[in-house]
Enzyme design. Structure first.
Site, PDB file in Angstrom:
ATOM      1  N   THR A  69      33.178  17.638  -2.435  1.00 15.97           N
ATOM      2  CA  THR A  69      31.962  17.923  -1.672  1.00 15.97           C
ATOM      3  C   THR A  69      31.209  16.613  -1.505  1.00 15.97           C
ATOM      4  O   THR A  69      31.290  15.738  -2.362  1.00 15.97           O
ATOM      5  CB  THR A  69      31.071  18.934  -2.403  1.00 15.97           C
ATOM      6  OG1 THR A  69      29.764  18.944  -1.809  1.00 15.97           O
ATOM      7  CG2 THR A  69      30.902  18.604  -3.865  1.00 15.97           C
ATOM      8  N   THR A  80      27.641  16.510  -0.867  1.00 18.29           N
ATOM      9  CA  THR A  80      26.299  16.618  -1.431  1.00 18.29           C
ATOM     10  C   THR A  80      26.268  16.347  -2.929  1.00 18.29           C
ATOM     11  O   THR A  80      25.375  15.644  -3.430  1.00 18.29           O
ATOM     12  CB  THR A  80      25.708  18.018  -1.149  1.00 18.29           C
ATOM     13  OG1 THR A  80      25.569  18.185   0.265  1.00 18.29           O
ATOM     14  CG2 THR A  80      24.357  18.185  -1.820  1.00 18.29           C
ATOM     15  N   CYS A  83      29.724  16.685   5.477  1.00 15.93           N
ATOM     16  CA  CYS A  83      29.773  17.884   4.643  1.00 15.93           C
ATOM     17  C   CYS A  83      31.194  18.384   4.753  1.00 15.93           C
ATOM     18  O   CYS A  83      31.741  18.453   5.870  1.00 15.93           O
ATOM     19  CB  CYS A  83      28.772  18.926   5.116  1.00 15.93           C
ATOM     20  SG  CYS A  83      28.904  20.490   4.234  1.00 15.93           S
ATOM     21  N   THR A  84      31.806  18.728   3.641  1.00 20.11           N
ATOM     22  CA  THR A  84      33.235  19.042   3.681  1.00 20.11           C
ATOM     23  C   THR A  84      33.546  20.328   4.427  1.00 20.11           C
ATOM     24  O   THR A  84      34.705  20.585   4.740  1.00 20.11           O
ATOM     25  CB  THR A  84      33.807  19.098   2.244  1.00 20.11           C
ATOM     26  OG1 THR A  84      32.953  19.893   1.402  1.00 20.11           O
ATOM     27  CG2 THR A  84      33.924  17.700   1.669  1.00 20.11           C
ATOM     28  N   GLU A  85      32.525  21.138   4.747  1.00 22.47           N
ATOM     29  CA  GLU A  85      32.761  22.332   5.571  1.00 22.47           C
ATOM     30  C   GLU A  85      32.732  22.043   7.065  1.00 22.47           C
ATOM     31  O   GLU A  85      33.189  22.870   7.867  1.00 22.47           O
ATOM     32  CB  GLU A  85      31.709  23.417   5.276  1.00 22.47           C
ATOM     33  CG  GLU A  85      31.907  24.183   3.996  1.00 22.47           C
ATOM     34  CD  GLU A  85      31.361  23.455   2.787  1.00 22.47           C
ATOM     35  OE1 GLU A  85      31.704  23.819   1.654  1.00 22.47           O
ATOM     36  OE2 GLU A  85      30.575  22.493   2.979  1.00 22.47           O
TER      37      GLU A  85
END
Length: 234
Positions: A83, A85, A197-199
């Site tokens: 991630t 964050t 952001c990894t999403e």
């Protein structure tokens, strides 16, 4: 091949690509039936998100540090926090273990500089866009100029990440909004965009945008796979 420890679950939606991409890279390099040596510690993201919301970063860092210690004890030789964050607590995690942590911002900056970009737009959670732990590392350690969206756009990006992507919702209308935000960053001077952001790679694809997108999930996973295949310590 060295064993990687993955700290995932933040969210699990973006941890799945890490597992797949690292294994694909190892298989491509070694061929045959090879796969990566991985140990996964997947946290309960609800607990982490509550700590983020309350500003309890030290407590969140302690939780991830415990995960890192468990991975080290299980045989991990290097760590990946899956991630962007939670790299806010990367130093706290690194100080808890004796094995190296592969920092996502360093991997991303290396890819950006290799592509010869100097001014980059950053999309991510409010924490990633607004706080220094990520932007300052890109700027001070790697000499990049980082641009972020305006306040209303930052609010929208953050909302889509937590309320949609982290729970598996990928909406065309949100993709359209993101492309408009990217357009505004380009107007401000961004030469390319960090999907920080990894999403976000679940929502915005390279073919959707008019500028180069740097997918931090893919970049970080590729770096992790390369590291695992190197001989000796980092």
């Amino acid at each position: 091949m060295k064993t990687l420890g993955l700290i995932g679950g933040m969210s699990w939606e973006s941890t799945v690509p890490y597992y797949r991409l690292i294994n694909e890279a190892v298989k491509q390099h070694l061929g045959g039936l090879h796969s990566a040596k991985l140990i996964l510690f997947s946290v309960d993201f609800h607990e982490i998100e509550q700590m983020q919301r309350a500003g309890e970063w030290e407590e969140a860092g302690a939780l991830l540090a415990q995960a890192a210690l468990a991975l080290e004890r299980a045989g991990a030789e290097g760590l990946v926090i899956c991630t962007n964050t939670m790299h806010k607590v990367a130093d706290q995690v690194q100080s808890a273990v004796s094995i190296p942590l592969l920092h996502i911002a360093d991997s991303t900056a290396t890819a950006i500089k290799a592509a010869e970009f100097t001014t980059i737009g950053l999309l991510g959670t409010r924490f990633t866009m607004e706080q220094d732990f990520y932007r300052a590392r890109l700027e001070n350690n790697h000499g990049l100029k980082v641009l972020i969206p305006g306040d209303a756009d930052r609010t929208r990006v953050h909302q889509v990440i937590y309320d949609e992507l982290c729970v598996g919702l990928v909406r065309d209308e949100s993709r359209k909004v993101f492309l408009e935000i990217i357009g505004r960053l380009v107007t401000k001077g961004a030469q390319a965009i960090i999907l920080g952001c990894t999403e976000l790679s679940l929502l915005v694809r390279p073919e959707d945008a008019s500028v180069r997108l740097f997918d931090t999930t893919a970049i970080h996973a590729a770096d992790a796979a390369r590291w695992s295949l190197e001989d000796g310590p980092v």
